[in-house]
Scaffold this active site. Structure first.
Site, PDB file in Angstrom:
ATOM      1  N   GLU A  59       1.163  -1.476   0.155  1.00  0.00           N
ATOM      2  CA  GLU A  59      -0.204   0.243  -0.109  1.00  0.00           C
ATOM      3  C   GLU A  59       1.257   1.463   0.489  1.00  0.00           C
ATOM      4  OE1 GLU A  59      -0.545  -2.402   2.094  1.00  0.00           O
ATOM      5  OE2 GLU A  59      -1.598  -3.351   3.649  1.00  0.00           O
TER       6      GLU A  59
ATOM      7  N   CYS B 291      -1.960  -2.572   7.192  1.00  0.00           N
ATOM      8  CA  CYS B 291      -1.132  -2.440   8.405  1.00  0.00           C
ATOM      9  C   CYS B 291      -1.793  -1.048   9.687  1.00  0.00           C
ATOM     10  CB  CYS B 291       0.231  -2.903   8.533  1.00  0.00           C
ATOM     11  SG  CYS B 291       0.696  -1.543   7.802  1.00  0.00           S
TER      12      CYS B 291
HETATM   13  N1  THU Z   1       2.212  -6.570   4.390  1.00  0.00           N
HETATM   14  C1  THU Z   1       1.481  -5.286   4.011  1.00  0.00           C
HETATM   15  O1  THU Z   1       2.254  -5.397   2.121  1.00  0.00           O
HETATM   16  N2  THU Z   1       0.647  -4.893   3.945  1.00  0.00           N
HETATM   17  C2  THU Z   1       0.192  -4.565   4.600  1.00  0.00           C
HETATM   18  O2  THU Z   1      -1.010  -4.247   5.024  1.00  0.00           O
HETATM   19  C3  THU Z   1      -0.078  -5.673   5.803  1.00  0.00           C
HETATM   20  C4  THU Z   1       1.886  -6.637   5.715  1.00  0.00           C
HETATM   21  C5  THU Z   1       3.509  -6.550   3.500  1.00  0.00           C
HETATM   22  C6  THU Z   1       4.682  -7.014   4.426  1.00  0.00           C
HETATM   23  C7  THU Z   1       6.252  -8.426   4.749  1.00  0.00           C
HETATM   24  O3  THU Z   1       6.534  -8.114   4.153  1.00  0.00           O
HETATM   25  C8  THU Z   1       4.724  -9.324   4.254  1.00  0.00           C
HETATM   26  O4  THU Z   1       3.674  -8.498   4.328  1.00  0.00           O
HETATM   27  C9  THU Z   1       3.719  -9.518   5.593  1.00  0.00           C
HETATM   28  O5  THU Z   1       4.019  -8.734   6.641  1.00  0.00           O
END
Ligand code: THU
Length: 130
Positions: free
Chosen positions: A55, A86
């Site tokens: 994002e 997140c």
């Molecule tokens: N991740 C995202 O790309 N977006 C989120 O909102 C949640 C987590 C990714 C970060 C990491 O590369 C993987 O998901 C596991 O946490």
């Protein structure tokens, strides 16, 4: 762009994910107020803390090209569970467009839309710095 196409773009971006450590690919597609679309994927790093989410990759691409108002963002994880943004991504999106919609989508096309205000109630913003 139609919601359907925006969601397809988010799912397509799973292919670009660099996620050798978590094995958890994420793709995103961000629609700006003028209709321009920026995509993103998560980009991990051997120093885990340097990882960037899908994002924020999309938002930073957009802001660095002069866009600061967003309509909606579609986000896809590689599984049939929804991938809610997140906390750090919520905060970054709220900086620019606290009222935008977040469409969570799965590779099979299951969708759920929520407003960013629902995801980040009582968030810290620039008004608190006055
Ligand atoms: N991740 C995202 O790309 N977006 C989120 O909102 C949640 C987590 C990714 C970060 C990491 O590369 C993987 O998901 C596991 O946490």
């Amino acid at each position: 762009m139609t919601e359907e196409l925006l969601c397809e773009k988010a799912v397509e971006m799973l292919k670009m994910s660099y996620s050798p450590y978590s094995g958890f690919p994420v793709g995103a597609a961000l629609e700006c107020a003028d209709g321009t679309v920026y995509t993103g994927c998560n980009i991990e790093n051997a120093a885990y803390g340097a990882t960037m989410c899908a994002e924020r990759t999309a938002v930073f691409k957009a802001v660095s090209e002069g866009h600061r108002r967003f309509r909606r963002l579609a986000v896809a994880g590689g599984t049939e569970s929804f991938c809610p943004p997140c906390g750090a991504c919520r905060q970054v999106m709220a900086e620019f467009s606290p009222d935008m919609d977040i469409i969570m989508v799965t590779p099979s096309g299951k969708k759920r839309t929520v407003n960013l205000r629902e995801l980040l109630p009582y968030g810290f913003d620039s008004a608190m710095l006055e």
